[in-house]
Design an enzyme around this catalytic site. Structure first.
Site, PDB file in Angstrom:
ATOM      1  N   ASP A  92      51.937 144.485  40.163  1.00  0.00           N
ATOM      2  CA  ASP A  92      52.809 143.625  39.367  1.00  0.00           C
ATOM      3  C   ASP A  92      53.988 144.457  38.868  1.00  0.00           C
ATOM      4  O   ASP A  92      54.020 144.892  37.717  1.00  0.00           O
ATOM      5  CB  ASP A  92      52.026 143.016  38.195  1.00  0.00           C
ATOM      6  N   TRP A  93      54.955 144.677  39.750  1.00  0.00           N
ATOM      7  CA  TRP A  93      56.171 145.433  39.438  1.00  0.00           C
ATOM      8  C   TRP A  93      57.255 144.417  39.070  1.00  0.00           C
ATOM      9  O   TRP A  93      57.749 143.695  39.932  1.00  0.00           O
ATOM     10  CB  TRP A  93      56.575 146.262  40.648  1.00  0.00           C
ATOM     11  N   GLU A  94      57.610 144.366  37.775  1.00  0.00           N
ATOM     12  CA  GLU A  94      58.587 143.390  37.289  1.00  0.00           C
ATOM     13  C   GLU A  94      59.853 144.101  36.791  1.00  0.00           C
ATOM     14  O   GLU A  94      59.926 144.469  35.635  1.00  0.00           O
ATOM     15  CB  GLU A  94      57.966 142.552  36.178  1.00  0.00           C
ATOM     16  N   PHE A  95      60.844 144.149  37.631  1.00  0.00           N
ATOM     17  CA  PHE A  95      61.005 143.819  39.031  1.00  0.00           C
ATOM     18  C   PHE A  95      61.849 144.916  39.640  1.00  0.00           C
ATOM     19  O   PHE A  95      62.599 145.593  38.918  1.00  0.00           O
ATOM     20  CB  PHE A  95      61.713 142.460  39.216  1.00  0.00           C
TER      21      PHE A  95
END
Length: 368
Positions: free
Chosen positions: A135-138
């Site tokens: 979950d790399w935001e962003f």
């Protein structure tokens, strides 16, 4: 009355298009590990889900290996031992509150990617997870998007090798992504590397929420609008962008929020979606979980409304206004996902439900 007729027409249209799927359906949710004392993993009704995501771990900012504190060791072990084999468990790495620059630096070189990948597999196996999720935001630039694509290639290769070496089924690999496949943020255009996603991930969790919020207090909004005739910022348009970019429908999992965003109305006489507002409403950071919304509605004798244009719920008491998803909007959204032949849905976050009202409605609507 006209609004209800519109809703029923949508229901008839959507369910007339529902088709059987030839792959495993996903009914999933993220479990915030910081809620362990008030909402332990044992509290999850596993009959309503196929997969539960543990949220979150983060890599070290220098070594890029996953950091696991002593307290997290027991939480991780308890999570998987409690939920398996009733559901599959996936370890999610990252989160919206974490520094995206850590991921940018990690993904920038082959050596740092290898350190991260090997650590993720080691931790995933050690604690008995069935898969890993990023979950790399962003990613902020086209270059970071390219690095993310390289990360997926190397991650998948490492998972295959580890599975072969250990004679075990490979860990699943998924990612939480923006609602659209290409987009502008901070006036910078960026697009996900779709060929890498298609080849290397099992599915993607499309975050179909937070379109509107406290950053714009001029008017109320449907923060998870299924449709928006005034813009392309909607769940239907976002999912369409992923499909047009080439991601197979069977790889798309639609995100559903178990929380709402709040505003302060300019006047309680004008109270629909898009009504003039003068500031944020109740809740921490102008947000309330679905459970808190239900309590608010009950205690404040709030008026509850449904907006057929955006397919969303709202409630207000005085000038306090909340936009969220309720049973009716969830039913329509799940029907839409089935008609679109998506893989399934996920909730952020499982602890926000009220007596499993929304989770039950979603599971029943989706079917077996």
């Amino acid at each position: 009355m006209a609004g209800l007729k519109f809703v029923f027409s949508i229901l008839i249209f959507v369910f007339s298009m529902v088709v059987a799927v030839d792959h495993e359906s996903i009914k999933s949710a993220y479990w915030p590990s910081w809620d362990y004392s008030t909402f332990p993993a044992s509290a999850i009704d596993t009959s309503l889900f196929t997969h539960i995501f543990y949220a979150f771990l983060m890599p070290d900012a220098v070594s890029y290996k996953l950091m696991v504190s002593k307290s997290e060791c027991s939480t991780l072990a308890n999570f998987t031992s409690t939920l398996k084999p009733k559901v599959k468990t996936i370890l999610s790495i990252g989160g919206g509150d974490e520094d995206p620059n850590i991921f940018a630096r990690m993904a920038a070189t082959k050596m740092s990617r290898k350190s991260f990948i090997n650590s993720s597999i080691e931790v995933g196996r050690k604690y008995g997870f069935d898969g890993l999720d990023l979950d790399w935001e962003f990613p902020k630039t086209p270059e970071e998007m390219q690095d993310l694509g390289e990360l997926f290639v190397e991650w998948r290769a490492a998972l295959k090798k580890e599975a072969t070496d250990t004679c075990r089924p490979p860990l699943l690999l998924t990612a939480a992504v923006y609602f659209a496949s290409d987009f502008f943020l901070a006036e910078v255009h960026r697009a996900y590397h779709v060929p890498s996603i298609k080849k290397n991930l099992d599915w993607i969790n499309v975050m179909c929420y937070d379109y509107r919020g406290s950053w714009d207090t001029s008017s109320t909004g449907a923060h998870a609008a299924l449709f928006d005739p005034a813009s392309l910022v909607s769940t239907s348009d976002g999912l369409k962008s992923w499909i047009e970019a080439g991601v197979p429908r069977k790889m798309l999992v639609m995100g559903l929020p178990l929380y709402g965003h709040t505003w302060q109305l300019e006047s309680h006489h004008i109270h629909g979606v898009g009504a003039p507002a003068v500031g944020v409403g109740p809740g921490i950071n102008a947000q309330m979980t679905f459970s808190e919304v239900m309590d608010f509605n009950n205690k404040q004798s709030a008026v509850v409304g449904f907006d057929p244009v955006t397919v969303s719920m709202y409630s207000y008491a005085g000038t306090s206004w909340i936009g969220y998803d309720g049973p009716m909007s969830i039913t329509l959204k799940i029907g839409f996902a089935r008609a679109f032949e998506l893989r399934g849905y996920f909730f952020w976050a499982v602890s926000g439900d009220k007596d499993w009202k929304i989770s039950k409605q979603a599971s029943m609507t989706w079917g077996p």
